[in-house]
Every structure is written in C-alpha cells, then in structure tokens.
Write a protein that holds these residues in place. Structure first.
Motif, PDB file in Angstrom:
ATOM      1  N   ILE A 268      -9.073   0.603   4.023  1.00  0.00           N
ATOM      2  CA  ILE A 268      -7.762   0.728   3.492  1.00  0.00           C
ATOM      3  C   ILE A 268      -7.035   2.057   3.898  1.00  0.00           C
ATOM      4  CG2 ILE A 268      -6.151   0.688   1.655  1.00  0.00           C
ATOM      5  CD1 ILE A 268      -7.715  -1.403   0.655  1.00  0.00           C
TER       6      ILE A 268
ATOM      7  N   GLN B 123     -12.367   0.829   0.251  1.00  0.00           N
ATOM      8  CA  GLN B 123     -11.335   1.745   0.157  1.00  0.00           C
ATOM      9  C   GLN B 123     -11.427   2.659   1.393  1.00  0.00           C
ATOM     10  OE1 GLN B 123     -12.303   5.557  -2.229  1.00  0.00           O
ATOM     11  NE2 GLN B 123     -10.858   4.522  -3.678  1.00  0.00           N
TER      12      GLN B 123
ATOM     13  N   SER C   7      -4.507   2.214  -3.448  1.00  0.00           N
ATOM     14  CA  SER C   7      -5.870   1.935  -3.136  1.00  0.00           C
ATOM     15  C   SER C   7      -6.875   2.697  -3.778  1.00  0.00           C
ATOM     16  CB  SER C   7      -5.858   1.785  -1.612  1.00  0.00           C
ATOM     17  OG  SER C   7      -5.842   3.091  -0.993  1.00  0.00           O
TER      18      SER C   7
END
Length: 304
Positions: free
Chosen positions: A106, A103, A79
């Motif tokens: 995650i 981002q 990620s």
C-alpha cells in the motif's frame, strides 16, 4: 520460510517495528500528537471529497484532482496510523509478515500514485491522467514489493522504522541487496526525479508566460492559482527525497524516521487545509452547504 518438526514449510515470522522505542517519553508525546492529527486528517480530506461531489460548481478538473488526492491521503494515512498508535503506546511492537507485506504494498502503491498525481495536477488534465497515476502506482508496487519481501532478513527481525517500507527492510537484510538498491534507485528516477522535473518545467513555462504580461492582476491570478499546488509539491517532495534519496548512515537514518513520520501523518493532514484555506470557491461552498443545513433545521423547527 522455515520448516516445522514434520518437515512442512511454515509462514515467515513477523517483524519488530522499533520506531523510537529507545525514547519512551518521546513516544508518549508522539502518541498524543498523532491521536489529534489522525481525526483531523479524516475530517479534512472527507470534507474535500464531499464538497467536490455535492456542489456542481466544483465539478471541474482541478477539484476532481483534489478529491483524488484527498481519497489517496485517506487511504495512505489509514494504512499506517492505527497500527502506529498501537506501537507508540504498547511496549511490544510486532507486525506479522502478512501485515508488513500489505503495508509495504500500500505504501508503494499510494506513495507512487501521489508522486504522479501531483505531476498531472501541474498540467491540469482530467480523468485519463488521474487513471494513469493510479495505474502507475499499482505497477510500481507490484514490481518492487516481491523482491523486497524475498530478501534474507536478519534473525532479530528488528525494523528500525515506524512502518514497513523499502529502505527499512533493505537495511534489515543480511544478504546481498545490490539488486534491490539498483531497483530502488531506478524507481526513484521514474517516480521522484522525472515527475518533479516535469512539474518544474510546467511552472517555468507558466512563469515565462506571466513575465510577458506586464500586469499586477495577472501576477496575483497566477500566484493564487499555483501557490497551493506549489506548497503541497514542495512539502511532499522535500520529505520523500529526504527519506529515500540521502546517504545512509546512523545520523541520516534517525533523521529519516522523523521525516518519514511527518510524511505519513502530517502531509495528509496539511493538504486539505493548504488547498481550502487559499481557495475562495471551496470556502464559499462550505459556507453555502452549512447555511443550507442551518436553514433546513430552522424551517423544520418552525413547522413543528
């Protein structure tokens, strides 16, 4: 959101991820290090998952948790590392608002999940607890991501970090961040302090039980069983606490970037090696599978 000349709302603009842009030579060195670490991370964690699935001898709670941890590390590092490599090499270090949002979500999701998963591994339970770890991580990310993204960010949009994460985005805000600071502090208690306390309680109980047994064999068995998990827990929590639970000043901020980079890049790389190098069953399984592959190629060559 801003408005265009027709009075219609526009999407929020992106951010600049500064990283170590003030040290171009250091960025080139980090580019080489991360370029080597990332493929090794992919190979090491994928290997753990394959071994845990292919060998029936490894169908146990411990290896179920290990494969969960490896899958989590694969997702976590993927990620951020590809985008990190681009920014370490290129002079322009921009990320869209949508990319930053994804981002951030995650990072919170998988980082929280790993905190809880390591706690579950200390108590050696099975599928239900692993599911709890993933759900807990998802809930934490859903709760904390929107308030962070709705902060009034400064116009320069320069994020003093490698990735979009909560402390860096809070520092970028030009408005009141009291609520976000309280939310991060409360979240840290639930995802850092409480899980780490439970892990310590678990190992204190193990140590007390072992102390009652006056046997060198029992000591070696306990050490062999717990040492890998203890190493991973120590590495993970020391880095996360350094990044999230330290006083904010220019010195600690620069230091946090180094530890944050190590947390994002090297922890997923080291986890499979820590577990496999100290685990005889995994090494035996790997040798057995590699041996079968060699035998099958030899038999096919003789048949041809």
């Amino acid at each position: 959101c801003s408005e265009n000349s027709h009075g219609q709302p526009q999407l929020p603009v992106g951010f600049f991820l500064l990283g170590f842009s003030e040290h171009p030579g250091l960025e080139r060195t980090l580019f080489v290090v991360v370029s080597i670490s990332y493929p090794l991370t992919l190979v090491g964690n994928t290997l753990i998952i394959l071994l845990s699935v292919l060998d029936p001898r490894l169908h146990s709670p411990m290896y179920f948790f290990l494969s969960n941890l490896s899958f989590l590390d694969l997702c976590f590092t993927t990620s951020c590392v590809p985008q990190m490599l681009v920014h370490l090499w290129a002079p322009r270090k921009t990320i869209s608002f949508l990319g930053c949002s994804v981002q951030l979500f995650i990072f919170l999701f998988l980082g929280t999940t790993e905190c809880v998963l390591l706690t579950m591994m200390a108590f050696d339970r099975y599928v239900a607890l692993a599911a709890v770890a993933w759900v807990f991580g998802l809930v934490e990310s859903v709760v904390q991501t929107p308030p962070t993204l709705h902060l009034p960010f400064c116009r320069h949009r320069r994020v003093d970090d490698f990735v979009c994460e909560v402390p860096a985005l809070i520092r970028l805000s030009c408005g009141d961040t009291t609520y976000n600071g309280i939310q991060m502090a409360v979240g840290s208690v639930f995802i850092l302090v409480m899980p780490l306390s439970l892990i310590l309680i678990s190992y204190c109980a193990i140590a007390r039980a072992v102390l009652r047994i006056n046997s060198a064999v029992a000591w070696r068995k306990a050490l062999g069983t717990c040492s890998s998990h203890l190493i991973v827990v120590t590495l993970f929590y020391s880095l996360v606490i350094t990044v999230y639970l330290q006083p904010k000043n220019p010195y600690t901020q620069k230091r946090s970037k180094f530890f944050g980079l190590f947390y994002a890049v090297d922890t997923p790389l080291l986890n499979p090696f820590i577990y496999t190098l100290r685990n005889k069953e995994v090494k035996r399984t790997l040798r057995r599978l590699l041996g079968k592959g060699v035998d099958s190629r030899d038999s096919q060559g003789r048949a041809d």
